[in-house]
Design an enzyme around this catalytic site. Structure first.
Site, PDB file in Angstrom:
ATOM      1  N   HIS A   1      -0.451 -42.323  -3.285  1.00  0.00           N
ATOM      2  CA  HIS A   1      -1.284 -42.470  -4.478  1.00  0.00           C
ATOM      3  C   HIS A   1      -1.984 -41.170  -4.868  1.00  0.00           C
ATOM      4  CE1 HIS A   1      -2.727 -44.805  -7.660  1.00  0.00           C
ATOM      5  NE2 HIS A   1      -3.312 -45.803  -7.020  1.00  0.00           N
TER       6      HIS A   1
ATOM      7  N   ASP B   1       0.928 -42.110  -9.611  1.00  0.00           N
ATOM      8  CA  ASP B   1       0.071 -43.134 -10.204  1.00  0.00           C
ATOM      9  C   ASP B   1       0.801 -44.475 -10.223  1.00  0.00           C
ATOM     10  OD1 ASP B   1      -1.899 -41.240 -10.707  1.00  0.00           O
ATOM     11  OD2 ASP B   1      -1.062 -40.741 -12.673  1.00  0.00           O
TER      12      ASP B   1
END
Length: 433
Positions: free
Chosen positions: A404, A408
């Site tokens: 992450h 995204d």
């Protein structure tokens, strides 16, 4: 005769130490040149250490599971000739001579003591049974009293045994003299009421070494350092499975059998053209992302020794048959132990599959320093609502994880949705863009 020291070899790539995972010889064994002496584990693969000379094993330094620095002697052979070290260098230094201790002075003769009076005979003490060993099972539930005769209760009290811990084999769970004897001798074990089954209280100590320790270290590092995001989507593979079965039925004899994995890899290659960031390595120590034009797809494979990740290099340059052939070759090499270090390194994205044991959903761990892993779950026939009715369709879930810090949620979903579209319309896999 001379002594020949064999040191932990330098296997390259800046490695400073390796783990001894197996000794193939014992002290006293006669070995020939090129006989395998030991196996050591580096960060990526197991390396065998052959003997450079003929000789007899004189000493072994280092235990299985021990990390040893490169260049450290690990085994000594007795060889014809001078060898590469002297016997004096290996021999332990002689222990210093002990100082002579002064002899004790002779004691003066003492006057003879009068003979003691013969004691009056006393009754022999009552020998009680040995106290029972530590309780090996849980006591009875609160409020439940053990059933036993007065004689058994007295014997238990004399032996220091609490009947709450003794299993009774008599009617209604009554504790017999035999039950008490067995408990005192340590031979009894708690049983499930009414079943006659003995509870297994054994504990086996298994040292975590070799490949299993490397897997543990890498998984711990990945989960500690990488914030994972997992995205799950179901894919209708009915048409894809029909195509696969048809291609297998009509393939040439020299072509490999197709599983679903080559199709998924082909879909990943096509999707990576639109999401190139997912074929990357992230160097978080230097804040640098290395984005690769190549698709080197790691393929998680279960082996007798543990999980390995062989790499299908340049998947973007292979057709479906070439992909299948390379998958088969690498999986076979991983399982029989012939896979090389180079075939286990360099992946830019990983595909993980448990086949028929794939379950419904999984949460695969990213193969650091990569930023994405695609997880494949099992194919199952499920009812799907289509055109006003339920119809049976072959459905498979993709459970995929992403770093992450780099990827995204939108990017992750877009990548998986493109794979889904390609697999649900398998003809598009073979269309040039």
């Amino acid at each position: 005769m001379g002594l020949h020291n064999i040191k932990m070899p330098d296997v390259g790539e800046g490695i400073t130490e390796a783990e001894i995972v197996e000794w193939h010889v014992n002290v006293g064994d006669v070995v020939k040149e090129d006989d395998v002496l030991a196996a050591v584990m580096t960060d990526k693969a197991t390396v065998e250490i052959p003997s450079p000379v003929d000789g007899t094993v004189k000493a072994i330094m280092g235990e299985v599971g021990e990390m040893t620095a490169i260049g450290t002697p690990i085994i000594t052979l007795e060889v014809e000739g001078e060898g590469n070290t002297s016997a004096e260098a290996e021999a332990p230094a002689p222990a210093p001579a002990k100082a002579e201790e002064p002899k004790p002075e002779p004691k003066k003769a003492e006057a003879p003591k009068p003979a003691p009076k013969k004691p009056e005979p006393t009754p022999a003490p009552v020998v009680k049974p040995a106290a029972a060993k530590a309780h090996t099972g849980a006591p009875r539930p609160e409020g439940e009293k053990p059933v036993a005769s007065p004689a058994v209760r007295k014997r238990a009290m004399d032996a220091g045994v609490k009947l709450e811990y003794v299993h009774g084999t008599g009617p209604a769970g009554r504790i017999t003299h035999e039950d008490l004897d067995a408990y005192i001798s340590g031979e009894s074990a708690p049983r499930a009421a009414g079943t006659g089954r003995v509870a297994n209280t054994s504990v086996e100590e298994i040292r975590v070494i070799g490949l299993r320790r490397k897997i543990a270290e890498r998984m711990q590092d990945a989960k500690r350092r990488i914030p994972h995001i997992t995205y799950v989507e179901e894919v209708d593979v009915t048409e894809l499975e029909a195509l696969r079965e048809n291609m297998n039925a009509t393939k040439h004899a020299d072509q490999p059998k197709l599983t679903i994995l080559p199709f998924i890899m082909l879909a990943m290659v096509r999707a990576l053209k639109h999401s190139p960031k997912l074929s990357s390595h992230y160097d978080d120590a230097n804040d640098m992302l290395y984005q690769y034009g190549a698709a080197h797809i790691g393929m998680a494979a279960q082996t007798p020794g543990g999980l390995m990740v062989p790499v299908v290099r340049h998947a973007e340059a292979r057709d479906i048959w070439g992909m299948a052939e390379e998958i088969h070759r690498l999986a076979h090499a991983a399982r029989n132990g012939s896979i090389t270090r180079e075939e286990l390194t360099g992946s830019t994205i990983t595909l993980s599959s448990l086949g028929r044991m794939g379950g419904i959903v999984s949460t695969p761990v990213i193969n650091s320093p990569e930023v994405a892993i695609v997880g494949v779950n099992k194919v199952a026939v499920r009812p799907v609502w289509q055109e006003g009715a339920f119809v049976p369709r072959k459905i498979m879930n993709l459970s995929s994880s992403f770093d992450h810090r780099i990827v995204d949620g939108w990017d992750a979903a877009e990548f998986i949705q493109r794979i889904k579209m390609l697999m649900e319309h398998p003809a598009t896999l073979f269309m040039e863009e």
